[in-house]
Scaffold this motif. Structure first.
Motif, PDB file in Angstrom:
ATOM      1  N   GLN A 236       1.143  -0.887   0.005  1.00 30.78           N
ATOM      2  CA  GLN A 236       0.127  -0.140  -0.082  1.00 30.78           C
ATOM      3  C   GLN A 236       0.862   0.770  -0.062  1.00 30.78           C
ATOM      4  O   GLN A 236      -0.114   2.224   0.521  1.00 30.78           O
ATOM      5  N   ARG A 237       2.330   1.293  -0.571  1.00 32.73           N
ATOM      6  CA  ARG A 237       2.926   2.167  -0.363  1.00 32.73           C
ATOM      7  C   ARG A 237       1.900   3.825  -1.404  1.00 32.73           C
ATOM      8  O   ARG A 237       2.956   4.308  -1.052  1.00 32.73           O
ATOM      9  N   ASP A 238       1.937   3.138  -2.165  1.00 33.94           N
ATOM     10  CA  ASP A 238       1.176   4.235  -3.436  1.00 33.94           C
ATOM     11  C   ASP A 238      -0.781   4.843  -2.049  1.00 33.94           C
ATOM     12  O   ASP A 238      -0.712   6.198  -2.901  1.00 33.94           O
ATOM     13  N   ARG A 239      -0.222   4.630  -1.460  1.00 38.89           N
ATOM     14  CA  ARG A 239      -1.651   5.517  -0.312  1.00 38.89           C
ATOM     15  C   ARG A 239      -0.395   6.258   0.577  1.00 38.89           C
ATOM     16  O   ARG A 239      -1.104   6.897   1.576  1.00 38.89           O
ATOM     17  N   GLY A 240       0.657   6.131   0.188  1.00 39.59           N
ATOM     18  CA  GLY A 240       1.355   7.152   1.650  1.00 39.59           C
ATOM     19  C   GLY A 240       1.936   6.433   2.970  1.00 39.59           C
ATOM     20  O   GLY A 240       1.083   5.204   3.150  1.00 39.59           O
ATOM     21  N   PRO A 241       2.517   7.083   3.520  1.00 46.03           N
ATOM     22  CA  PRO A 241       2.853   6.486   5.070  1.00 46.03           C
ATOM     23  C   PRO A 241       1.798   5.844   5.837  1.00 46.03           C
ATOM     24  O   PRO A 241       0.822   6.547   5.799  1.00 46.03           O
ATOM     25  N   THR A 242       2.136   5.112   6.647  1.00 49.31           N
ATOM     26  CA  THR A 242       1.401   5.226   7.746  1.00 49.31           C
ATOM     27  C   THR A 242       1.704   5.521   9.545  1.00 49.31           C
ATOM     28  O   THR A 242       1.466   4.731  10.367  1.00 49.31           O
ATOM     29  N   PHE A 331      20.129  13.199  13.930  1.00 52.85           N
ATOM     30  CA  PHE A 331      20.073  14.239  12.455  1.00 52.85           C
ATOM     31  C   PHE A 331      20.008  15.660  12.951  1.00 52.85           C
ATOM     32  O   PHE A 331      19.669  15.544  13.130  1.00 52.85           O
ATOM     33  N   ASP A 332      20.773  15.908  12.179  1.00 53.50           N
ATOM     34  CA  ASP A 332      20.940  17.575  11.059  1.00 53.50           C
ATOM     35  C   ASP A 332      19.851  17.198  10.480  1.00 53.50           C
ATOM     36  O   ASP A 332      19.541  16.528   9.908  1.00 53.50           O
ATOM     37  N   HIS A 333      19.574  18.739   9.516  1.00 55.56           N
ATOM     38  CA  HIS A 333      18.884  19.540   8.807  1.00 55.56           C
ATOM     39  C   HIS A 333      18.687  18.850   7.584  1.00 55.56           C
ATOM     40  O   HIS A 333      17.683  18.752   6.637  1.00 55.56           O
ATOM     41  N   THR A 334      20.119  18.003   7.010  1.00 57.00           N
ATOM     42  CA  THR A 334      20.211  17.320   5.945  1.00 57.00           C
ATOM     43  C   THR A 334      19.817  16.846   5.489  1.00 57.00           C
ATOM     44  O   THR A 334      19.975  16.372   4.019  1.00 57.00           O
ATOM     45  N   LEU A 335      19.544  15.541   6.374  1.00 58.06           N
ATOM     46  CA  LEU A 335      19.619  13.963   6.401  1.00 58.06           C
ATOM     47  C   LEU A 335      17.668  13.520   5.879  1.00 58.06           C
ATOM     48  O   LEU A 335      16.936  14.941   6.463  1.00 58.06           O
ATOM     49  N   GLU A 336      17.635  12.993   4.082  1.00 60.41           N
ATOM     50  CA  GLU A 336      16.134  13.595   3.709  1.00 60.41           C
ATOM     51  C   GLU A 336      15.239  12.542   4.623  1.00 60.41           C
ATOM     52  O   GLU A 336      16.116  11.370   5.252  1.00 60.41           O
ATOM     53  N   PRO A 337      13.931  11.977   4.684  1.00 56.29           N
ATOM     54  CA  PRO A 337      13.281  10.632   5.328  1.00 56.29           C
ATOM     55  C   PRO A 337      13.979   9.628   4.510  1.00 56.29           C
ATOM     56  O   PRO A 337      13.875   9.647   2.951  1.00 56.29           O
ATOM     57  N   GLY A 338      14.091   8.009   5.043  1.00 58.81           N
ATOM     58  CA  GLY A 338      13.488   7.198   4.595  1.00 58.81           C
ATOM     59  C   GLY A 338      12.002   6.210   4.705  1.00 58.81           C
ATOM     60  O   GLY A 338      11.608   6.970   5.128  1.00 58.81           O
ATOM     61  N   TRP A 339      12.599   5.550   4.050  1.00 60.55           N
ATOM     62  CA  TRP A 339      10.778   5.203   3.560  1.00 60.55           C
ATOM     63  C   TRP A 339      11.618   3.463   4.020  1.00 60.55           C
ATOM     64  O   TRP A 339      12.693   2.781   2.934  1.00 60.55           O
ATOM     65  N   ALA A 340      10.640   2.489   4.920  1.00 62.16           N
ATOM     66  CA  ALA A 340      10.637   1.291   4.402  1.00 62.16           C
ATOM     67  C   ALA A 340       9.340   0.677   4.814  1.00 62.16           C
ATOM     68  O   ALA A 340       7.987   0.995   5.401  1.00 62.16           O
ATOM     69  N   ALA A 341       8.857  -0.846   4.284  1.00 63.52           N
ATOM     70  CA  ALA A 341       7.674  -1.525   5.350  1.00 63.52           C
ATOM     71  C   ALA A 341       7.594  -1.047   6.896  1.00 63.52           C
ATOM     72  O   ALA A 341       8.350  -1.679   6.755  1.00 63.52           O
ATOM     73  N   MET A 342       5.683  -2.032   7.082  1.00 56.32           N
ATOM     74  CA  MET A 342       6.240  -1.985   7.928  1.00 56.32           C
ATOM     75  C   MET A 342       5.929  -2.961   8.727  1.00 56.32           C
ATOM     76  O   MET A 342       5.029  -4.138   8.194  1.00 56.32           O
ATOM     77  N   SER A 343       6.434  -3.581   9.720  1.00 54.12           N
ATOM     78  CA  SER A 343       5.922  -4.942  10.046  1.00 54.12           C
ATOM     79  C   SER A 343       7.062  -4.800  12.027  1.00 54.12           C
ATOM     80  O   SER A 343       7.435  -4.128  12.099  1.00 54.12           O
ATOM     81  N   ASP A 382      -9.758   2.764   6.910  1.00 54.64           N
ATOM     82  CA  ASP A 382     -10.417   2.147   6.321  1.00 54.64           C
ATOM     83  C   ASP A 382      -9.984   0.228   6.564  1.00 54.64           C
ATOM     84  O   ASP A 382      -9.754  -0.164   7.040  1.00 54.64           O
ATOM     85  N   ARG A 383     -11.418  -0.725   5.907  1.00 54.20           N
ATOM     86  CA  ARG A 383     -10.827  -1.826   5.776  1.00 54.20           C
ATOM     87  C   ARG A 383      -9.952  -2.073   5.205  1.00 54.20           C
ATOM     88  O   ARG A 383      -8.800  -3.237   5.560  1.00 54.20           O
ATOM     89  N   ALA A 384      -8.762  -1.864   4.202  1.00 55.55           N
ATOM     90  CA  ALA A 384      -7.854  -2.550   3.707  1.00 55.55           C
ATOM     91  C   ALA A 384      -6.347  -2.156   4.757  1.00 55.55           C
ATOM     92  O   ALA A 384      -5.511  -2.481   5.114  1.00 55.55           O
TER      93      ALA A 384
END
Length: 395
Positions: A236-242, A331-343, A382-384
């Motif tokens: 569900q990455r296309d729906r954005g982070p949770t 972290f200082d202000h230069t680091l951009e966000p990381g993305w990972a699947a939740m588990s 929602d249900r999904a």
């Protein structure tokens, strides 16, 4: 929402200088699978109203202040002030108190208070939100702006509150690292005392919300916080982070990996709060001290992935979860966000599996009612999403 900061087009750029030696990227390996994809949330507001400097304190109500104070001392906090109606608790480092507990008919989380970087920030925030700056009398002076986040949680932004002086600190143990040339402790045994883990300071608070995207954008826009890591539901990455781990933007000055963390869920409000201690030995010895006194252990000891903290989680007598942590990322202000699947398995690099108590997945009528209520309301659950959360917390 704006796209992430674009990278230069190599075709239109001048000839590059020789590449510098590669540097470590905090978003590689265990920290995160990858950064943002084009069009995903940038993790910061383009023009925030203000940029808060830190989390100041958390407020609760509880019916039994004596019991709350006893646990606080066993957990490693000390009393800054006490009346018949309120208890102010502090860490050993210089700063404001980190917990305010008021006498009330039930045990309830009220909300967080954040520290403004400058007095003028309060006026700017009040003007932008249509609220007033008001004086604080019971906290040792200062001023505040009181707001509500999109989840309905009261959020206070303060400045000028009298700070407590530093207390003597528990010192980290001197460690031998295994090589004779690096021996730091010779002819001396290691005997950490069995005593409370002295809390140095409040580190972060974690909140649950049914309106994650709205709440996230509100904190980034109004308080100038920035995201260190996003988690999304598998498939569900296309729906954005949770979930988001969010830090203060202090420019080039490093800040904790997260001062606030939020996740989408059927419940709204407090999940846990975290308090820094000196090192692993102090954390472990303090945990044994709590265990001997019959307090309920929730999860640990382990080391997180997002934030890297060594952690240990406990329940206070009113079942609020509280964490001891040591050795967190900065972290200082230069680091951009990381993305990972939740588990659930992705919450720690090592340590025992996350417990049902920590994950909040123990079946109960209350959990079921929250889920049913969330599905009936106009929100982001929602249900999904709910099924995705259940699968993530079972992996």
């Amino acid at each position: 929402m704006n796209d992430p900061i674009p990278t230069p087009n190599p075709a239109s750029a001048p000839a590059p200088a020789p590449a510098p030696a590669p540097t470590a990227d905090a978003h590689q390996g265990l920290h995160s699978e990858q950064g943002a994809l084009r069009g995903e949330h940038p993790g910061r507001a383009a023009q925030p109203v203000i940029k808060v400097a830190d989390l100041a304190w958390l407020e609760f109500t509880k019916p039994d202040l004596d019991r709350a104070e006893t646990f606080a001392h066993d957990f490693g906090l000390s009393t800054a002030a006490r009346t018949d109606e309120a208890l102010h608790l502090r860490g050993a480092m210089a700063g404001t108190h980190c917990l305010v507990i008021r006498r009330g008919p039930s045990s309830r989380f009220i909300g967080p208070a954040f520290q403004a970087a400058d007095a003028a920030d309060l006026d700017r925030l009040a003007s932008a939100t249509g609220h007033k700056v008001r004086p604080l009398t019971e906290y040792g002076g200062g001023r505040a702006v009181d707001l509500l986040d999109p989840s309905g949680i009261p959020v206070r932004v303060v400045h000028g509150v009298t700070e407590q002086p530093a207390q003597p600190l528990q010192q980290p143990l001197v460690l031998n690292t295994g090589t004779s040339t690096a021996a730091a402790r010779v002819n001396a045994a290691q005997r950490p005392p069995r005593e409370p883990s002295q809390v140095q300071r409040l580190g972060h608070v974690v909140l649950s919300t049914r309106v994650f995207r709205r709440a996230l954008d509100w904190y980034l826009q109004h308080l100038g916080l920035i995201v260190s890591d996003f988690l999304y539901l598998d498939g569900q990455r296309d729906r954005g982070p949770t979930m988001a781990f969010i830090r203060c933007d202090r420019g080039s000055e490093p800040a904790d990996h997260h001062t606030l963390a939020m996740h989408l869920g059927p419940g709204t409000g407090y999940v846990h709060s975290a308090y820094q201690v000196a090192d692993l030995d102090m954390l472990a010895a303090g945990g044994e001290y709590l265990r001997e006194r019959g307090y309920r252990h929730s999860w640990g000891i382990g080391r997180h992935i997002q934030g890297s903290q060594i952690f240990d989680y406990w329940r206070d007598p009113d079942r609020f979860m509280m964490e001891h942590f040591a050795d967190g990322d900065l972290f200082d202000h230069t680091l951009e966000p990381g993305w990972a699947a939740m588990s659930a398995s992705g919450l720690a690099q090592w340590g025992p599996p996350a417990t049902r108590d920590f994950l909040g997945t123990t079946p109960s009528p209350g959990v079921l009612l929250q889920a049913v209520s969330a599905l009936r309301e106009d929100n982001e659950v929602d249900r999904a999403r709910l099924l995705g959360l259940m699968r993530a917390l079972s992996r």
